[in-house]
Design a protein around this motif. Structure first.
Motif, PDB file in Angstrom:
ATOM      1  N   ALA A 252       0.813  -1.218   0.000  1.00  0.00           N
ATOM      2  CA  ALA A 252       0.000   0.000   0.000  1.00  0.00           C
ATOM      3  C   ALA A 252       0.846   1.267   0.000  1.00  0.00           C
ATOM      4  N   TRP A 253       2.136   1.130   0.287  1.00  0.00           N
ATOM      5  CA  TRP A 253       3.029   2.294   0.295  1.00  0.00           C
ATOM      6  C   TRP A 253       3.720   2.490  -1.050  1.00  0.00           C
ATOM      7  N   ALA A 254       3.174   1.918  -2.096  1.00  0.00           N
ATOM      8  CA  ALA A 254       3.811   1.992  -3.417  1.00  0.00           C
ATOM      9  C   ALA A 254       4.038   3.426  -3.872  1.00  0.00           C
TER      10      ALA A 254
ATOM     11  N   THR B 147     -16.369  -0.609   2.013  1.00  0.00           N
ATOM     12  CA  THR B 147     -15.906  -1.875   1.435  1.00  0.00           C
ATOM     13  C   THR B 147     -14.485  -1.785   0.892  1.00  0.00           C
ATOM     14  N   ILE B 148     -13.816  -0.674   1.119  1.00  0.00           N
ATOM     15  CA  ILE B 148     -12.471  -0.510   0.587  1.00  0.00           C
ATOM     16  C   ILE B 148     -11.517  -1.508   1.243  1.00  0.00           C
ATOM     17  N   THR B 149     -10.698  -2.139   0.435  1.00  0.00           N
ATOM     18  CA  THR B 149      -9.698  -3.088   0.939  1.00  0.00           C
ATOM     19  C   THR B 149      -8.348  -2.738   0.326  1.00  0.00           C
ATOM     20  N   THR B 150      -7.311  -3.005   1.066  1.00  0.00           N
ATOM     21  CA  THR B 150      -5.964  -2.768   0.544  1.00  0.00           C
ATOM     22  C   THR B 150      -5.025  -3.786   1.148  1.00  0.00           C
ATOM     23  N   ILE B 151      -3.759  -3.637   0.932  1.00  0.00           N
ATOM     24  CA  ILE B 151      -2.771  -4.571   1.449  1.00  0.00           C
ATOM     25  C   ILE B 151      -1.797  -3.810   2.333  1.00  0.00           C
ATOM     26  N   PRO B 152      -1.089  -4.502   3.221  1.00  0.00           N
ATOM     27  CA  PRO B 152      -0.157  -3.806   4.114  1.00  0.00           C
ATOM     28  C   PRO B 152       0.945  -3.117   3.331  1.00  0.00           C
ATOM     29  N   GLY B 153       1.396  -2.000   3.866  1.00  0.00           N
ATOM     30  CA  GLY B 153       2.513  -1.307   3.260  1.00  0.00           C
ATOM     31  C   GLY B 153       3.825  -1.764   3.872  1.00  0.00           C
ATOM     32  N   HIS B 154       4.879  -1.806   3.077  1.00  0.00           N
ATOM     33  CA  HIS B 154       6.183  -2.221   3.600  1.00  0.00           C
ATOM     34  C   HIS B 154       7.277  -1.683   2.684  1.00  0.00           C
ATOM     35  N   LEU B 155       8.363  -1.277   3.298  1.00  0.00           N
ATOM     36  CA  LEU B 155       9.543  -0.832   2.567  1.00  0.00           C
ATOM     37  C   LEU B 155      10.731  -1.610   3.108  1.00  0.00           C
TER      38      LEU B 155
ATOM     39  N   PHE C 267      -2.410   9.331  -9.964  1.00  0.00           N
ATOM     40  CA  PHE C 267      -2.772   8.003 -10.455  1.00  0.00           C
ATOM     41  C   PHE C 267      -2.477   6.933  -9.408  1.00  0.00           C
ATOM     42  N   PHE C 268      -1.332   7.011  -8.764  1.00  0.00           N
ATOM     43  CA  PHE C 268      -0.992   6.044  -7.713  1.00  0.00           C
ATOM     44  C   PHE C 268      -1.978   6.123  -6.556  1.00  0.00           C
ATOM     45  N   PHE C 269      -2.318   7.348  -6.161  1.00  0.00           N
ATOM     46  CA  PHE C 269      -3.268   7.518  -5.057  1.00  0.00           C
ATOM     47  C   PHE C 269      -4.630   6.942  -5.426  1.00  0.00           C
ATOM     48  N   ALA C 270      -5.065   7.199  -6.664  1.00  0.00           N
ATOM     49  CA  ALA C 270      -6.365   6.694  -7.107  1.00  0.00           C
ATOM     50  C   ALA C 270      -6.378   5.174  -7.221  1.00  0.00           C
ATOM     51  N   MET C 271      -5.204   4.548  -7.415  1.00  0.00           N
ATOM     52  CA  MET C 271      -5.117   3.096  -7.557  1.00  0.00           C
ATOM     53  C   MET C 271      -5.080   2.360  -6.224  1.00  0.00           C
ATOM     54  N   ILE C 272      -4.969   3.065  -5.109  1.00  0.00           N
ATOM     55  CA  ILE C 272      -4.838   2.415  -3.797  1.00  0.00           C
ATOM     56  C   ILE C 272      -5.942   1.381  -3.530  1.00  0.00           C
ATOM     57  N   PRO C 273      -7.237   1.680  -3.834  1.00  0.00           N
ATOM     58  CA  PRO C 273      -8.275   0.670  -3.565  1.00  0.00           C
ATOM     59  C   PRO C 273      -8.131  -0.607  -4.397  1.00  0.00           C
ATOM     60  N   LEU C 274      -7.307  -0.587  -5.443  1.00  0.00           N
ATOM     61  CA  LEU C 274      -7.176  -1.757  -6.322  1.00  0.00           C
ATOM     62  C   LEU C 274      -5.893  -2.544  -6.082  1.00  0.00           C
TER      63      LEU C 274
ATOM     64  N   ILE D 131      -1.637  -4.090 -15.152  1.00  0.00           N
ATOM     65  CA  ILE D 131      -2.494  -2.949 -14.836  1.00  0.00           C
ATOM     66  C   ILE D 131      -3.872  -3.105 -15.468  1.00  0.00           C
ATOM     67  N   VAL D 132      -3.946  -3.768 -16.619  1.00  0.00           N
ATOM     68  CA  VAL D 132      -5.239  -3.984 -17.282  1.00  0.00           C
ATOM     69  C   VAL D 132      -6.136  -4.845 -16.400  1.00  0.00           C
ATOM     70  N   ASP D 133      -5.596  -5.932 -15.845  1.00  0.00           N
ATOM     71  CA  ASP D 133      -6.382  -6.809 -14.986  1.00  0.00           C
ATOM     72  C   ASP D 133      -6.753  -6.131 -13.680  1.00  0.00           C
ATOM     73  N   MET D 134      -5.912  -5.243 -13.190  1.00  0.00           N
ATOM     74  CA  MET D 134      -6.219  -4.523 -11.957  1.00  0.00           C
ATOM     75  C   MET D 134      -7.419  -3.595 -12.139  1.00  0.00           C
TER      76      MET D 134
END
Length: 401
Positions: A57-59, A196-204, A255-262, A275-278
């Motif tokens: 999520a920290w992408a 219903t928003i879901t995301t994944i953990p962020g990690h660096l 664009f990155f911020f808008a993609m967070i829910p996906l 990115i197409v499948d996402m």
């Protein structure tokens, strides 16, 4: 339906605005469009799935880091436009600076060979995606065919028509990105509203630093302003390079911020066109938009870099290699690179090539700053040169691909 309609309307509105004669015809916009076309040529296609795997999520954070690094390197290029170009033109440049400049042009010419390959591999990957073809050999065959066409057309007719439509190509890309961001914004707001928003953990992780360094290619392109002196004056090139980098940064981060829910969507094995499948769960419109944008942007970027490489070869050889003869040579070298690499190692190779050019330009800027007694600038440009050298030495492809 609402998401798709929003995306289409936003694309049309942005496209109509950018195509207006008073916008597309402005000299400043044309000067911005050239570097901007390269900076956003491919990054928004490949970086989200790659950085999602690297940082979760920290992408957006490593993406922001790449953008800051690119802007600082752009500062060295801008210094050279303002202070180094004049002494090259009047012949007063020290022999050391002149030698470094010639060497950097040789490096850039090879970097263009690699980037032509990179753009065409993306073009083929996205072009084959609707047919369910993800085979690497099929992609390489398509790229080889495209290179043969480029060599043939370039040798017999040249690419002057491509140069004339560059502003409209970047306008199309920007309009499509505006539509994507608008559609994703509506989707994200809906997810937040319904809980219903879901995301994944962020990690660096430090082990991924070489991979981040190997992605420098995705924010490359600002250096094209350095070679537009025959079309725009010094101040125009400096200011429009800054504006292009800032605008590209805003687009990437939005664009990155808008993609967070996906980011939580599983696209394992989807390859470079993941990115197409996402985007598929959001609306059928968004994958179609990004496909159009990918095909348009990668084809134009490949031809633009072929033009750049041909022009550089002509200049480096003192005119002994005619530009139209350079295109078949470029195609042959690009074909060899295509068959000896995969897309992920190609991204890293391209990053290393451009990083070496940037390192040389930073060294030139640092030496120039010393001659001008600008110690702070000399230190900054030298440090940036070290960072670029680190990209050359340690940039690594995505593992496991």
């Amino acid at each position: 339906m609402i998401i798709g309609a929003t995306a289409i309307l936003a694309t049309l509105a942005a496209g109509i605005f950018l195509m207006l004669p008073q916008v597309a015809g402005r000299v400043r916009w044309r000067a911005i469009a050239t570097p901007l076309a390269s900076i956003i040529g491919s990054g928004f296609l490949v970086t989200v799935p790659i950085l999602r795997e690297m940082a979760g999520a920290w992408a957006i954070m490593p993406m922001a880091g790449l953008l800051v690094l690119a802007y600082l390197i752009g500062g060295a290029i801008r210094h050279n436009i303002r202070h180094v170009e004049p002494i090259f033109e009047d012949g007063s440049a020290p022999l050391g600076l002149s030698s470094l400049e010639r060497l950097s042009h040789l490096v850039l010419a090879f970097a263009y060979f690699v980037s032509v390959t990179y753009y065409l591999v993306l073009f083929a990957s996205f072009g084959l995606k609707p047919f369910g073809i993800v085979d690497e050999s099929a992609v390489k065959i398509v790229v080889t065919i495209c290179l043969a066409l480029i060599a043939g057309v370039g040798f017999t007719r040249g690419f002057s028509a491509v140069e004339r439509v560059e502003v409209y190509t970047v306008s199309l890309k920007l309009a499509i990105i505006a539509g994507l961001i608008a559609g994703l914004a509506v989707f994200g707001l809906g997810e937040v509203a319904t809980g219903t928003i879901t995301t994944i953990p962020g990690h660096l992780e430090t082990k991924n630093v070489p991979v981040f360094l190997g992605l420098l290619i995705v924010v490359q392109g600002f250096e094209t302003s350095r070679f537009l002196g025959n079309a725009y004056d010094t101040q125009m090139r400096i200011s429009t390079m800054k504006q292009a980098q800032i605008l590209a940064g805003i687009i990437y981060l939005a664009f990155f911020f808008a993609m967070i829910p996906l980011l939580a969507i599983d696209v394992t094995g989807a390859g470079i066109a993941a990115i197409v499948d996402m985007l598929k769960p959001v609306s059928i419109v968004l994958p179609a938009l990004i496909m159009i944008g990918a095909l348009a942007s990668q084809s134009s970027a490949a031809i633009a870099d072929t033009l750049g490489a041909g022009g550089l070869l002509h200049d480096i050889t003192g005119g002994r290699v005619r530009v139209n003869y350079a295109y078949p040579l470029i195609a042959v070298i690009a074909a060899l690179i295509t068959w000896e690499t995969n897309i992920y190692s190609l991204i890293t190779l391209a990053s290393r090539c451009f990083a070496l050019f940037y390192a040389l330009q930073c060294l030139i800027a640092s030496l120039s700053a010393i001659r001008r007694h600008e110690i702070r600038g000399a230190v900054l440009y030298a440090l940036l040169g070290v960072v670029c050298a680190a990209v050359v030495a340690f940039g690594a492809p995505v593992e496991g691909e």
